[in-house]
Design a protein around this motif. Structure first.
Motif, PDB file in Angstrom:
ATOM      1  N   HIS A  51      13.414  60.520  45.650  1.00  0.00           N
ATOM      2  CA  HIS A  51      12.604  60.601  46.870  1.00  0.00           C
ATOM      3  C   HIS A  51      11.161  60.350  46.486  1.00  0.00           C
ATOM      4  O   HIS A  51      10.633  61.015  45.589  1.00  0.00           O
ATOM      5  CB  HIS A  51      12.723  61.991  47.509  1.00  0.00           C
ATOM      6  N   VAL A  52      10.538  59.406  47.164  1.00  0.00           N
ATOM      7  CA  VAL A  52       9.128  59.115  46.881  1.00  0.00           C
ATOM      8  C   VAL A  52       8.372  58.996  48.193  1.00  0.00           C
ATOM      9  O   VAL A  52       8.965  58.845  49.264  1.00  0.00           O
ATOM     10  CB  VAL A  52       8.960  57.816  46.049  1.00  0.00           C
ATOM     11  N   GLN A  53       7.062  59.061  48.087  1.00  0.00           N
ATOM     12  CA  GLN A  53       6.206  58.879  49.266  1.00  0.00           C
ATOM     13  C   GLN A  53       5.834  57.410  49.394  1.00  0.00           C
ATOM     14  O   GLN A  53       5.720  56.680  48.394  1.00  0.00           O
ATOM     15  CB  GLN A  53       4.938  59.715  49.151  1.00  0.00           C
TER      16      GLN A  53
ATOM     17  N   TRP B 262      21.576  47.793  48.278  1.00  0.00           N
ATOM     18  CA  TRP B 262      22.677  48.039  49.207  1.00  0.00           C
ATOM     19  C   TRP B 262      22.267  49.041  50.246  1.00  0.00           C
ATOM     20  O   TRP B 262      22.059  50.210  49.942  1.00  0.00           O
ATOM     21  CB  TRP B 262      23.893  48.555  48.429  1.00  0.00           C
ATOM     22  N   GLU B 263      22.163  48.553  51.482  1.00  0.00           N
ATOM     23  CA  GLU B 263      21.897  49.448  52.605  1.00  0.00           C
ATOM     24  C   GLU B 263      23.222  49.823  53.247  1.00  0.00           C
ATOM     25  O   GLU B 263      24.160  49.014  53.282  1.00  0.00           O
ATOM     26  CB  GLU B 263      21.013  48.756  53.641  1.00  0.00           C
ATOM     27  N   THR B 264      23.271  51.002  53.793  1.00  0.00           N
ATOM     28  CA  THR B 264      24.497  51.491  54.413  1.00  0.00           C
ATOM     29  C   THR B 264      24.984  50.507  55.470  1.00  0.00           C
ATOM     30  O   THR B 264      24.197  49.978  56.256  1.00  0.00           O
ATOM     31  CB  THR B 264      24.234  52.858  55.067  1.00  0.00           C
ATOM     32  N   ALA B 265      26.287  50.252  55.474  1.00  0.00           N
ATOM     33  CA  ALA B 265      26.952  49.392  56.462  1.00  0.00           C
ATOM     34  C   ALA B 265      26.537  47.922  56.354  1.00  0.00           C
ATOM     35  O   ALA B 265      26.778  47.140  57.272  1.00  0.00           O
ATOM     36  CB  ALA B 265      26.716  49.884  57.880  1.00  0.00           C
TER      37      ALA B 265
ATOM     38  N   GLU C 296      11.121  50.801  54.243  1.00  0.00           N
ATOM     39  CA  GLU C 296      12.218  49.814  54.296  1.00  0.00           C
ATOM     40  C   GLU C 296      12.849  49.533  52.930  1.00  0.00           C
ATOM     41  O   GLU C 296      13.869  48.857  52.847  1.00  0.00           O
ATOM     42  CB  GLU C 296      11.729  48.499  54.916  1.00  0.00           C
ATOM     43  N   ASP C 297      12.234  50.052  51.876  1.00  0.00           N
ATOM     44  CA  ASP C 297      12.841  49.926  50.548  1.00  0.00           C
ATOM     45  C   ASP C 297      13.954  50.946  50.350  1.00  0.00           C
ATOM     46  O   ASP C 297      14.696  50.875  49.361  1.00  0.00           O
ATOM     47  CB  ASP C 297      11.794  50.127  49.445  1.00  0.00           C
ATOM     48  N   SER C 298      14.061  51.888  51.262  1.00  0.00           N
ATOM     49  CA  SER C 298      15.097  52.918  51.136  1.00  0.00           C
ATOM     50  C   SER C 298      16.472  52.254  51.135  1.00  0.00           C
ATOM     51  O   SER C 298      16.830  51.532  52.068  1.00  0.00           O
ATOM     52  CB  SER C 298      15.001  53.920  52.287  1.00  0.00           C
TER      53      SER C 298
ATOM     54  N   THR D  93      21.450  54.059  42.274  1.00  0.00           N
ATOM     55  CA  THR D  93      20.340  55.001  42.477  1.00  0.00           C
ATOM     56  C   THR D  93      19.973  54.948  43.945  1.00  0.00           C
ATOM     57  O   THR D  93      19.658  53.873  44.467  1.00  0.00           O
ATOM     58  CB  THR D  93      19.120  54.627  41.621  1.00  0.00           C
ATOM     59  N   SER D  94      20.044  56.075  44.592  1.00  0.00           N
ATOM     60  CA  SER D  94      19.702  56.151  46.011  1.00  0.00           C
ATOM     61  C   SER D  94      18.206  56.432  46.141  1.00  0.00           C
ATOM     62  O   SER D  94      17.728  57.472  45.698  1.00  0.00           O
ATOM     63  CB  SER D  94      20.503  57.264  46.679  1.00  0.00           C
ATOM     64  N   LEU D  95      17.491  55.508  46.716  1.00  0.00           N
ATOM     65  CA  LEU D  95      16.048  55.652  46.885  1.00  0.00           C
ATOM     66  C   LEU D  95      15.722  55.951  48.335  1.00  0.00           C
ATOM     67  O   LEU D  95      16.173  55.242  49.242  1.00  0.00           O
ATOM     68  CB  LEU D  95      15.332  54.364  46.459  1.00  0.00           C
TER      69      LEU D  95
END
Lengths: 117, 111
Positions: free
Chosen positions: B12-14, B38-41, B83-85, B105-107
């Protein structure tokens, strides 16, 4: 980039039924497609390599009679989960290779969430 | 079984922070190292294919380095945006040319 589609995106079925998942390369021909499975919090695991016109190559521990793969054309591979059981509930994703040698790229489908009740 | 590990598992980052994560892989029989976003869905999106020791690749604010001798690759994101999440996956290709994936790695980038 190249597009790979998967259908259906989500399926819920009763235990004992068979489910077919399609993987299509929409704008390129893929001589090789891969099928993966991902259980929650685990890595994507390769299930099998699907080659057009020949039998699929299955990874160790993957039952070929349960997970039937047919790569009927250069743009379509299908995975059939036969007599599905709750433990088969998972996220199934396919990928297709462009087959360009050193420039080979792999493109993924959006995945199929299978839930077996 | 090939061992491909990614760390951290989640991050988790700001917004505006720069961040990096690691993919470690076997140092023998190396063919290529792939990074995916990889974004969900959605389908995983190919970011980089790295093949040579010392490779550095860049795509916008995202860059990656490769060390095949010691078996690791770093992915850097400069000035993270919400949007990098996504989940960032690496995949190691050895002599079989079939990729082995890490867990990702989940960002999550907080506004």
């Amino acid at each position: 980039g190249a597009v790979v589609s998967q259908h259906p995106s989500r399926v819920i079925c009763k235990s004992g039924t068979s489910v077919k998942i399609e993987c299509r390369s929409l704008d390129f021909q893929a001589t090789t497609m891969f099928w993966y499975r991902q259980f929650p919090k685990q890595s994507l695991m390769l299930m099998a390599t699907s080659n057009e016109g020949s039998k699929a190559t299955y990874e160790q521990g993957v039952e070929k009679d349960k997970f039937l793969i047919n790569h009927a054309s250069l743009t379509l591979s299908t995975l059939t989960v036969t007599s599905a059981h709750p433990e088969d509930s998972s996220f199934y994703i396919c990928s297709a290779n462009t087959g360009q040698g050193s420039n080979d790229e792999q493109f993924f489908g959006p995945g199929t969430r299978l839930t077996v009740l | 079984i090939l061992n491909v590990e990614q760390s951290p598992q989640s991050l988790h980052v700001q917004e505006g922070d720069s961040t990096n994560f690691t993919c470690s892989f076997p140092s023998s029989n190396f063919y290529a190292l792939h990074w995916y976003r990889w974004e969900t869905a959605k389908s995983p999106e190919a970011l980089f294919v790295m093949t040579l020791n010392g490779d550095e690749k860049k795509k916008g604010r995202i860059s990656a380095t490769l060390n095949t001798k010691e078996g690791y690759s770093y992915l850097y994101i400069k000035g993270s945006q919400p949007e990098d999440s996504a989940t960032y996956l690496c995949a190691f290709e050895g002599g079989s040319y079939i990729p082995t994936f890490g867990r990702g790695t989940s960002l999550i980038v907080h506004p």
